[in-house]
Structure formats: C-alpha cells, structure tokens
Design a protein around this motif. Sequence first.
Motif, PDB file in Angstrom:
ATOM      1  N   GLN A   1       0.843  -1.181   0.000  1.00 24.26           N
ATOM      2  CA  GLN A   1       0.000   0.000   0.000  1.00 24.26           C
ATOM      3  C   GLN A   1       0.892   1.249   0.000  1.00 24.26           C
ATOM      4  O   GLN A   1       2.064   1.174   0.341  1.00 24.26           O
ATOM      5  CB  GLN A   1      -0.858   0.056   1.268  1.00 24.26           C
ATOM      6  N   SER A   2       0.301   2.374  -0.336  1.00 30.31           N
ATOM      7  CA  SER A   2       1.034   3.638  -0.212  1.00 30.31           C
ATOM      8  C   SER A   2       0.117   4.700   0.384  1.00 30.31           C
ATOM      9  O   SER A   2      -1.100   4.521   0.449  1.00 30.31           O
ATOM     10  CB  SER A   2       1.577   4.085  -1.566  1.00 30.31           C
ATOM     11  N   LEU A   3       0.729   5.779   0.829  1.00 29.86           N
ATOM     12  CA  LEU A   3      -0.020   6.880   1.439  1.00 29.86           C
ATOM     13  C   LEU A   3       0.340   8.170   0.714  1.00 29.86           C
ATOM     14  O   LEU A   3       1.515   8.453   0.501  1.00 29.86           O
ATOM     15  CB  LEU A   3       0.342   6.991   2.927  1.00 29.86           C
ATOM     16  N   LEU A   4      -0.682   8.908   0.318  1.00 22.41           N
ATOM     17  CA  LEU A   4      -0.453  10.196  -0.331  1.00 22.41           C
ATOM     18  C   LEU A   4      -1.012  11.309   0.547  1.00 22.41           C
ATOM     19  O   LEU A   4      -2.189  11.291   0.911  1.00 22.41           O
ATOM     20  CB  LEU A   4      -1.135  10.241  -1.701  1.00 22.41           C
ATOM     21  N   ILE A   5      -0.147  12.256   0.888  1.00 18.13           N
ATOM     22  CA  ILE A   5      -0.539  13.384   1.732  1.00 18.13           C
ATOM     23  C   ILE A   5      -0.500  14.660   0.892  1.00 18.13           C
ATOM     24  O   ILE A   5       0.555  15.017   0.355  1.00 18.13           O
ATOM     25  CB  ILE A   5       0.421  13.507   2.934  1.00 18.13           C
TER      26      ILE A   5
ATOM     27  N   SER B   1      -9.983   8.384  -6.943  1.00 12.59           N
ATOM     28  CA  SER B   1     -10.588   7.063  -6.790  1.00 12.59           C
ATOM     29  C   SER B   1      -9.718   5.990  -7.475  1.00 12.59           C
ATOM     30  O   SER B   1      -9.568   4.868  -6.981  1.00 12.59           O
ATOM     31  CB  SER B   1     -12.007   7.108  -7.390  1.00 12.59           C
ATOM     32  N   LEU B   2      -9.117   6.381  -8.595  1.00  6.06           N
ATOM     33  CA  LEU B   2      -8.189   5.467  -9.283  1.00  6.06           C
ATOM     34  C   LEU B   2      -6.985   5.142  -8.407  1.00  6.06           C
ATOM     35  O   LEU B   2      -6.600   3.974  -8.252  1.00  6.06           O
ATOM     36  CB  LEU B   2      -7.727   6.124 -10.592  1.00  6.06           C
ATOM     37  N   LEU B   3      -6.401   6.173  -7.806  1.00  3.72           N
ATOM     38  CA  LEU B   3      -5.245   5.947  -6.923  1.00  3.72           C
ATOM     39  C   LEU B   3      -5.642   5.026  -5.766  1.00  3.72           C
ATOM     40  O   LEU B   3      -4.922   4.100  -5.401  1.00  3.72           O
ATOM     41  CB  LEU B   3      -4.726   7.280  -6.362  1.00  3.72           C
ATOM     42  N   ARG B   4      -6.805   5.304  -5.221  1.00  4.55           N
ATOM     43  CA  ARG B   4      -7.294   4.506  -4.093  1.00  4.55           C
ATOM     44  C   ARG B   4      -7.430   3.047  -4.486  1.00  4.55           C
ATOM     45  O   ARG B   4      -7.077   2.146  -3.728  1.00  4.55           O
ATOM     46  CB  ARG B   4      -8.644   5.078  -3.634  1.00  4.55           C
ATOM     47  N   SER B   5      -7.935   2.800  -5.687  1.00  7.49           N
ATOM     48  CA  SER B   5      -8.130   1.412  -6.133  1.00  7.49           C
ATOM     49  C   SER B   5      -6.790   0.716  -6.348  1.00  7.49           C
ATOM     50  O   SER B   5      -6.710  -0.509  -6.334  1.00  7.49           O
ATOM     51  CB  SER B   5      -8.946   1.393  -7.427  1.00  7.49           C
ATOM     52  N   GLY B   6      -5.736   1.512  -6.533  1.00  6.24           N
ATOM     53  CA  GLY B   6      -4.400   0.942  -6.697  1.00  6.24           C
ATOM     54  C   GLY B   6      -3.668   0.764  -5.383  1.00  6.24           C
ATOM     55  O   GLY B   6      -2.489   0.443  -5.368  1.00  6.24           O
ATOM     56  N   GLY B   7      -4.375   0.990  -4.270  1.00  2.91           N
ATOM     57  CA  GLY B   7      -3.759   0.750  -2.970  1.00  2.91           C
ATOM     58  C   GLY B   7      -3.206   1.993  -2.285  1.00  2.91           C
ATOM     59  O   GLY B   7      -2.469   1.887  -1.305  1.00  2.91           O
ATOM     60  N   THR B   8      -3.553   3.160  -2.788  1.00  3.54           N
ATOM     61  CA  THR B   8      -3.054   4.407  -2.196  1.00  3.54           C
ATOM     62  C   THR B   8      -4.109   5.062  -1.309  1.00  3.54           C
ATOM     63  O   THR B   8      -5.206   5.371  -1.780  1.00  3.54           O
ATOM     64  CB  THR B   8      -2.645   5.403  -3.306  1.00  3.54           C
ATOM     65  N   ARG B   9      -3.785   5.262  -0.046  1.00  5.35           N
ATOM     66  CA  ARG B   9      -4.664   6.043   0.825  1.00  5.35           C
ATOM     67  C   ARG B   9      -4.315   7.515   0.648  1.00  5.35           C
ATOM     68  O   ARG B   9      -3.142   7.870   0.501  1.00  5.35           O
ATOM     69  CB  ARG B   9      -4.451   5.644   2.294  1.00  5.35           C
ATOM     70  N   ILE B  10      -5.332   8.347   0.695  1.00  6.35           N
ATOM     71  CA  ILE B  10      -5.121   9.770   0.442  1.00  6.35           C
ATOM     72  C   ILE B  10      -5.626  10.604   1.612  1.00  6.35           C
ATOM     73  O   ILE B  10      -6.731  10.377   2.104  1.00  6.35           O
ATOM     74  CB  ILE B  10      -5.846  10.199  -0.856  1.00  6.35           C
ATOM     75  N   LEU B  11      -4.794  11.527   2.058  1.00  6.71           N
ATOM     76  CA  LEU B  11      -5.192  12.496   3.090  1.00  6.71           C
ATOM     77  C   LEU B  11      -4.941  13.885   2.543  1.00  6.71           C
ATOM     78  O   LEU B  11      -3.853  14.170   2.023  1.00  6.71           O
ATOM     79  CB  LEU B  11      -4.346  12.304   4.361  1.00  6.71           C
ATOM     80  N   LYS B  12      -5.931  14.755   2.639  1.00  5.90           N
ATOM     81  CA  LYS B  12      -5.780  16.112   2.094  1.00  5.90           C
ATOM     82  C   LYS B  12      -5.947  17.125   3.222  1.00  5.90           C
ATOM     83  O   LYS B  12      -6.950  17.104   3.935  1.00  5.90           O
ATOM     84  CB  LYS B  12      -6.810  16.328   0.992  1.00  5.90           C
TER      85      LYS B  12
ATOM     86  N   ASP C   1      -3.076   7.837  12.848  1.00  8.13           N
ATOM     87  CA  ASP C   1      -4.312   7.056  12.881  1.00  8.13           C
ATOM     88  C   ASP C   1      -4.542   6.345  11.546  1.00  8.13           C
ATOM     89  O   ASP C   1      -4.985   5.195  11.501  1.00  8.13           O
ATOM     90  CB  ASP C   1      -5.518   7.966  13.179  1.00  8.13           C
ATOM     91  N   THR C   2      -4.235   7.044  10.462  1.00 12.95           N
ATOM     92  CA  THR C   2      -4.446   6.474   9.129  1.00 12.95           C
ATOM     93  C   THR C   2      -3.503   5.311   8.874  1.00 12.95           C
ATOM     94  O   THR C   2      -3.910   4.255   8.371  1.00 12.95           O
ATOM     95  CB  THR C   2      -4.250   7.563   8.055  1.00 12.95           C
ATOM     96  N   LEU C   3      -2.226   5.492   9.231  1.00 15.49           N
ATOM     97  CA  LEU C   3      -1.259   4.406   9.038  1.00 15.49           C
ATOM     98  C   LEU C   3      -1.675   3.178   9.841  1.00 15.49           C
ATOM     99  O   LEU C   3      -1.593   2.052   9.358  1.00 15.49           O
ATOM    100  CB  LEU C   3       0.150   4.866   9.451  1.00 15.49           C
ATOM    101  N   LYS C   4      -2.122   3.399  11.069  1.00 15.34           N
ATOM    102  CA  LYS C   4      -2.563   2.265  11.892  1.00 15.34           C
ATOM    103  C   LYS C   4      -3.764   1.575  11.245  1.00 15.34           C
ATOM    104  O   LYS C   4      -3.870   0.352  11.236  1.00 15.34           O
ATOM    105  CB  LYS C   4      -2.943   2.738  13.297  1.00 15.34           C
TER     106      LYS C   4
END
Lengths: 266, 266
Positions: free
Chosen positions: B56-60, B154-165, B244-247
């Motif tokens: 997974q990945s995280l995008l901030i 939504s595309l990024l999310r489907s590829g395993g990326t969580r997004i926080l803005k 919290d998101t990473l957990k």
Amino acid sequence: MNTDPYRVKAGGSVHLIDWRTDDDGGLSKDEGRTLTAELLTGLADWQERLNAEAKQSLLIVLQARDAGGKDGTVKHVMGAFNPNGVQIANFKVPTEEERAHDFLWRVHQRAPRAGMIGVFNRSHYEDVLVTRVHGLIDDATANARLSHIRHFESLLRSGGTRILKFYLHVSRDEQKQRLQERLDDPAKHWKFNPADLTERARWDEYTRAYEDALTTSTDAAPWYVIPADRKWFRNLLISQIVLDTLKDMHPQFPKVNFDPREIEIE
Amino acid sequence: MNTDPYRVKAGGSVHLIDWRTDDDGGLSKDEGRTLTAELLTGLADWQERLNAEAKQSLLIVLQARDAGGKDGTVKHVMGAFNPNGVQIANFKVPTEEERAHDFLWRVHQRAPRAGMIGVFNRSHYEDVLVTRVHGLIDDATANARLSHIRHFESLLRSGGTRILKFYLHVSRDEQKQRLQERLDDPAKHWKFNPADLTERARWDEYTRAYEDALTTSTDAAPWYVIPADRKWFRNLLISQIVLDTLKDMHPQFPKVNFDPREIEIE
C-alpha cells in the motif's frame, strides 16, 4: 575532526586491507553521538542556504556491501535534512527499459537540481561491482565504464553539483553479525535476503572490484572509505564531511530585487 | 485526540468562516509539543511497516495560502519519516511540456509507489484555485476539473493508495504577521515574493475557490481543515491524523519464504 585520512587520494590506488573498519577516532560512543547531534543541526542550517540560493547542488553517493549501513546512514544522517530539499534515489536491478539504455541513463535522470541534495542509495557504481563480480561484464568493459563514470561526474560538477562518494567499509565479521541479527529478530526477517549469502561468499572478488571503483576518486568527486563497523562513528564521520563540504560550497541567501522597508502589507 | 471534527464530511458543503484558525484543542504549547514528539516516533515505526510490506502507499496533499505553513509541515512532521521511504513533490508553475498535457498528467507521475509515502506540497488542486481566481478557467471548467479529480483520486485509491488532504487554515491577520516576519528578517527575505501580496488581495476569491475544492472530500480521500494559526497545533493534529491512518491501513511485515533457523552464515 580531520577527515582527510579517510579520503582516497586522486590518482592513487587503494588496498582495502590497509583501511580500518573499526576506527573510533579515539572517542567514546557517547562523545561521538553528542558531536554528531551538533553536526546534524549544522547540516540543516546549511541546507537551508543551499536551497535558498538554488544555484548549486550536492550529490551524496552511498555504496557498501550488504548490511554495510547504507539505509542506516540515510535514516540517521540524511534524516537531519529538511525533506523538502533532499531526494533519495534507490537504484535496484534495472528495469527492461533501463537496460535498453546506456548504464548512466537512469542515473542522470536522478541527478539533483540546483538547490537540492541528492542521495544515491546504491548508484552507477553497481554497474562496475555486482555486474563485474558475476562476470556479466569483462575487465575491458569495466574499465571503459569507469572512464565513462569519470567523465559523467565531471559533467555534473561543471553543472554546479558537488559530489561526495562514501564507501561504508565493514569487516567480514561485522557483516556476519548484522545478517545474523536479521535472522534472529522476526521484525527484521524481511530485510534478510538469502541471496546476500551468495554475495558474501564472493567477499574477495567484491574487494577487488571496489578497489578499482575507488580509483575514480578525484578532487571534484572524492571517495571516502568510512570505517563502518561502529554505526555511531560512521554517522559522525559522514556528518562531518558533508558539513565541511556544504560550508566550503558557501551557499548564500539570495539578494532580493525589492526593498523590504518599502513594502507595506495591507 | 478526536480528529473527526476537523474532517470535511463527504457530500457536504463548507463555509470556511465557520472553521476556526486558532484552535488549540484545549492544550498548552508545551503539552502539544510533548504529544507531537510521541506521535512522530509512532509515525516512523508505522512507516517502516508500510515500507516493508510494500503493498500500500499513502499520499498526503498539502494546500494552503501563502505562508500557510506547508513547508513547516513538511519539515516538522514529514521530517520524522525515514527519508528512504518518503518522496516530496513540489508542484510549481507548469512547464511548457506539462502544459501540453492534461492537468493531471504531471501529478500522476509523482504518485507514490507501493510502500512509499508521497507528499504533495501544492498539488492538482492548484488547477482549481490559482487558475480560477485569476480567471484562467471558467466555472464550468473548474467543475469539470473537480470531477476529474474525484475520479483520479478514486483510481489511486483502487491501486492501494490512501489519500489524506490537508487545508492549512490561517487567518488573514496571521498571514500578515508571517509575511511581515519575512520582510523583517534578512535571512527570510528570499522567502518573500511580492506577488504574494497580489494573491492576498484576492483573499475572498480564494476562500470561495477553496470551499469548492473542499467538496471533493470523500471517505476514500478526505479533506481536513487544519487550524493553522498555531504551528504547534497544526503539527500535532496532522501527526495524529497521519498516525491514525497508518494504523488503520495496518501494514504488516511480510512473511518470508525461508526458515530463519535453518540458515547458517559462514
């Protein structure tokens, strides 16, 4: 601390057996850590100037055997920089597209732009190390590549990039101990790659390949052999060399083209 | 700390006037800093798991008005991560090549790969903010872009990326003070751009453009309005939300395909 003894003289040859892996600079671990903490603060300060000036860049190349401490150096030394101004490039086994180009193609793309610090965690030197030890290239090709590397680094230098190359020098015993720790600690299992043992078995061949790579030490792009059995000393020495280099580059806050006293914010 | 009140509800509308800029969560500065220090340690630990798992990945995404605190957030919060596993993308005025593509082209290229944390210091949202305020695009184009952004995220999310803005919400007075500091301190002159005053004069237009941008808050890619007049509270709140998101992503050290007890290092 005088870091000169750790620098590979330009034009000289290197016998790694003559270079200590367990040097401590005559310091205790606590003394070393205190000194490092001070240096790291200085690194962040000088990085800000480099970033503000946006005219020069710094490229730090990290090479080592497996478990030699590249990742630890990134975490503990490069971690002191403002992440906005540093970019880490991890070079893995080349992709199909990368292999369809010359060996410096993918490396050139990751060169740091003006104002930035680039860190190569592994680098173009892999192309004269692992490839050579595994017989994928012959000596003539290796020598040709070393020549290309010299010219490439000179090109970067002419574009305003200072280059520091660190070979993290660990002993065979220290590597064994670190690999064993990865096996003993479940949280470190993922860091262990059984293939590392194949590379370890070729210790002496790697030594010879590194000795040839280290001949690319020049005044413009020096190699340092960093005694790396003691992680704290490795961090101290690298921090000192990077700080000295940043100071020597002497980046300045840019002059602005307005008079701050005349500006009124509504 | 409950961060829910700072989250923009999916499908709702936002009136920034209703959102505080000077919230302190009922804490003193010292209390806040102590809490943040603990959270930052947690961030580094969970990042290691994310990196090890490599699934997974995280995008901030960081957005703010000038002097809103984007760079400070990168330095003080993102600086806690191991630099090996984080990449910062600074989006400036698009180059000629970038302008020759759709507005998400350059952004897509900087999406974080599996195992990585990506930070966008400014982002694709500039294309519905500065462009809109300056009349480079009309409302219909802005709305079309907001729709493209929703699908892209939504595309990024489907590829395993969580997004926080994160929208760093500062008051007009606080911005004035920070800009003035840049004028008063010679070491900060380079951070001052006279053009920032032109943008400041369009405060209300930016407010409206941001309010529209914030409607792209979804469960998959939520916006948070971060009270940002107090830098220490901004750091605390963002650290808490990221942790919290990473957990919640619950990355795990990968299982290895060998038996550590059977391996002997020679």
